[in-house]
Design a protein around this motif. Structure first.
Motif, PDB file in Angstrom:
ATOM      1  N   MET A   1       0.828  -1.212   0.000  1.00 52.14           N
ATOM      2  CA  MET A   1       0.000   0.000   0.000  1.00 52.14           C
ATOM      3  C   MET A   1       0.865   1.267   0.000  1.00 52.14           C
ATOM      4  SD  MET A   1      -3.031   1.182  -0.112  1.00 52.14           S
ATOM      5  CE  MET A   1      -4.009  -0.274   0.290  1.00 52.14           C
ATOM      6  N   SER A   2       2.049   1.180   0.670  1.00 52.57           N
ATOM      7  CA  SER A   2       2.930   2.339   0.727  1.00 52.57           C
ATOM      8  C   SER A   2       3.443   2.720  -0.654  1.00 52.57           C
ATOM      9  CB  SER A   2       4.109   2.060   1.665  1.00 52.57           C
ATOM     10  OG  SER A   2       4.855   0.951   1.207  1.00 52.57           O
ATOM     11  N   ILE A  57       6.010   5.670 -15.563  1.00 49.70           N
ATOM     12  CA  ILE A  57       5.975   4.265 -15.995  1.00 49.70           C
ATOM     13  C   ILE A  57       6.671   3.362 -14.985  1.00 49.70           C
ATOM     14  CG2 ILE A  57       6.793   2.652 -17.751  1.00 49.70           C
ATOM     15  CD1 ILE A  57       6.365   4.860 -19.819  1.00 49.70           C
ATOM     16  N   LEU A  58       7.832   3.803 -14.500  1.00 51.85           N
ATOM     17  CA  LEU A  58       8.590   2.990 -13.548  1.00 51.85           C
ATOM     18  C   LEU A  58       7.874   2.855 -12.211  1.00 51.85           C
ATOM     19  CD1 LEU A  58      12.235   4.251 -14.231  1.00 51.85           C
ATOM     20  CD2 LEU A  58      11.244   2.046 -14.853  1.00 51.85           C
ATOM     21  N   THR A  59       7.301   3.938 -11.712  1.00 56.09           N
ATOM     22  CA  THR A  59       6.616   3.864 -10.422  1.00 56.09           C
ATOM     23  C   THR A  59       5.357   3.002 -10.493  1.00 56.09           C
ATOM     24  OG1 THR A  59       5.514   5.969 -10.954  1.00 56.09           O
ATOM     25  CG2 THR A  59       7.479   6.061  -9.562  1.00 56.09           C
ATOM     26  N   VAL A  60       4.617   3.120 -11.582  1.00 52.32           N
ATOM     27  CA  VAL A  60       3.414   2.296 -11.736  1.00 52.32           C
ATOM     28  C   VAL A  60       3.795   0.825 -11.895  1.00 52.32           C
ATOM     29  CG1 VAL A  60       1.457   1.788 -13.251  1.00 52.32           C
ATOM     30  CG2 VAL A  60       2.003   4.167 -12.676  1.00 52.32           C
ATOM     31  N   ARG A  65       3.990  -4.597  -9.600  1.00 49.54           N
ATOM     32  CA  ARG A  65       4.812  -5.758  -9.254  1.00 49.54           C
ATOM     33  C   ARG A  65       4.728  -6.053  -7.756  1.00 49.54           C
ATOM     34  NH1 ARG A  65      10.441  -4.157  -9.798  1.00 49.54           N
ATOM     35  NH2 ARG A  65       9.987  -4.051 -12.040  1.00 49.54           N
ATOM     36  N   THR A  66       4.752  -5.015  -6.943  1.00 46.00           N
ATOM     37  CA  THR A  66       4.663  -5.199  -5.493  1.00 46.00           C
ATOM     38  C   THR A  66       3.327  -5.813  -5.097  1.00 46.00           C
ATOM     39  OG1 THR A  66       6.128  -3.298  -5.149  1.00 46.00           O
ATOM     40  CG2 THR A  66       4.811  -4.016  -3.275  1.00 46.00           C
ATOM     41  N   LYS A  71       5.657  -8.329  -2.229  1.00 48.80           N
ATOM     42  CA  LYS A  71       6.820  -7.697  -1.604  1.00 48.80           C
ATOM     43  C   LYS A  71       7.476  -6.749  -2.596  1.00 48.80           C
ATOM     44  CE  LYS A  71       9.944 -11.572  -2.626  1.00 48.80           C
ATOM     45  NZ  LYS A  71      10.922 -12.516  -2.039  1.00 48.80           N
ATOM     46  N   PHE A  72       8.237  -5.804  -2.022  1.00 49.33           N
ATOM     47  CA  PHE A  72       8.845  -4.766  -2.837  1.00 49.33           C
ATOM     48  C   PHE A  72      10.181  -5.256  -3.391  1.00 49.33           C
ATOM     49  CE2 PHE A  72      11.618  -0.960  -3.113  1.00 49.33           C
ATOM     50  CZ  PHE A  72      10.927  -0.287  -4.109  1.00 49.33           C
ATOM     51  N   ILE A  73      10.279  -5.321  -4.721  1.00 46.86           N
ATOM     52  CA  ILE A  73      11.506  -5.730  -5.398  1.00 46.86           C
ATOM     53  C   ILE A  73      11.801  -4.705  -6.488  1.00 46.86           C
ATOM     54  CG2 ILE A  73      12.640  -7.486  -6.799  1.00 46.86           C
ATOM     55  CD1 ILE A  73      10.917  -9.586  -5.483  1.00 46.86           C
ATOM     56  N   ILE A  74      13.057  -4.260  -6.518  1.00 49.14           N
ATOM     57  CA  ILE A  74      13.457  -3.279  -7.514  1.00 49.14           C
ATOM     58  C   ILE A  74      14.913  -3.518  -7.882  1.00 49.14           C
ATOM     59  CG2 ILE A  74      14.136  -1.564  -5.777  1.00 49.14           C
ATOM     60  CD1 ILE A  74      13.051   0.609  -7.669  1.00 49.14           C
ATOM     61  N   ASN A  75      15.248  -3.401  -9.168  1.00 48.52           N
ATOM     62  CA  ASN A  75      16.622  -3.628  -9.592  1.00 48.52           C
ATOM     63  C   ASN A  75      17.419  -2.321  -9.593  1.00 48.52           C
ATOM     64  OD1 ASN A  75      16.115  -2.269 -12.132  1.00 48.52           O
ATOM     65  ND2 ASN A  75      15.111  -4.154 -12.833  1.00 48.52           N
TER      66      ASN A  75
END
Length: 305
Positions: A1-2, A57-60, A65-66, A71-75
């Motif tokens: 949600m964050s 685009i990246l934030t959406v 994906r989260t 869970k939060f995953i980012i490269n």
């Protein structure tokens, strides 16, 4: 949600930005790219919108994906793009604000040396920060986090200081212009186009500055609302500059304010607007009527004598 809430807020403002950007581009092209300044403003507008588009685009994508995997995953490339792309817009936006104030203040470079150095420092800090998060410094994560926090606060201070200075100078010019009009025309409520444009620059600059002060305050308190406000600010940076381009294009530019003879030393004066030259047929007709009138007067004079 964050991650979802900032993405929603950012997407909403990006939609507004898209509509305003399309309208601004349309009227700019319709007015014509007759000067280098218009070419530069159009190019900067395109760059800022492209940055906002990539960021959105990246934030959406990250938010979806989260939600999907829980869970939060980012490269690494996404971290770099999301963290550092907005700084391009911050520098361009502040540069445009300083440029307008510089024009209004007769290109007095001495008044803006420190603020332009602030913009250079933001660029240097960004490069240093990128070096710290590169592969050679990943092992120093604790040191990097402390350094990154310090650099981030420095950037926020530079942005707030730059906008405070530029807005204050534009306020002084607007006040000088208003005082001059009152000295000439008295205490009338009607505002000139120049005064309306200057008022818009000051008011929009003050609102923009208040947003940054609010974000700095929330960030200092480690509030969860800081991320939400930041997502909106990233899009509002583009909206702010694009709105100014629209208003100035539809009303008047800083060059118009300086169009009076001697306006370079008194840029708060209202420019003179001349009526268009009437068609040649009307001039000929008017000349013929004047000639007939003079002939009639001459005949009448002779008769009286």
């Amino acid at each position: 949600m964050s991650q979802l809430v900032p993405a929603i807020v950012g997407t909403f403002f990006f939609g507004l930005y898209t509509a305003l950007f399309a309208f601004s581009t349309f009227i700019t092209l319709r007015k014509g790219l007759s000067t280098r300044a218009r070419y530069a403003l159009l190019a900067i507008s395109v760059v800022m919108y492209t940055v906002s588009l990539i960021y959105s685009i990246l934030t959406v994508t990250t938010a979806i994906r989260t939600l999907r995997i829980g869970k939060f995953i980012i490269n690494f490339s996404e971290v770099v793009a999301i963290s550092y792309l907005p700084r391009i817009n911050f520098v361009l936006s502040d540069g445009i604000v300083l440029w307008r104030a510089w024009i209004l203040w007769d290109r007095r470079t001495k008044l803006f040396i420190l603020q332009f150095l602030f913009l250079v420092c933001i660029g240097v800090i960004t490069i240093v920060d990128l070096v710290f998060i590169s592969g050679g410094f990943v092992a120093y994560s604790a040191h990097h986090q402390k350094t990154e926090s310090t650099l981030t606060w420095a950037i926020l201070g530079f942005i707030a200081g730059t906008n405070l200075w530029a807005t204050s100078l534009m306020f002084i010019r607007a006040w000088q212009h208003r005082r001059f009009l009152r000295s000439v025309f008295g205490n009338e409520n009607a505002k000139s186009k120049a005064e309306k444009t200057l008022s818009f620059l000051v008011e929009s600059g003050a609102i923009y500055l208040c947003l940054w002060v609010a974000y700095i305050t929330l960030q200092a308190r480690n509030s969860s609302w800081a991320a939400v406000l930041y997502a909106g600010i990233i899009q509002l940076v583009g909206i702010y500059q694009t709105a100014i381009v629209v208003v100035i294009t539809m009303r008047m530019s800083a060059t118009d304010i300086l169009s009076l003879p001697g306006g370079e030393s008194r840029p708060y004066l209202t420019p003179i607007v001349f009526m268009p030259r009437p068609p040649t047929s009307q001039i000929s007709k008017a000349g013929s009527n004047d000639s007939d009138t003079e002939n009639g007067r001459e005949t009448k004079t002779r008769q009286d004598l």
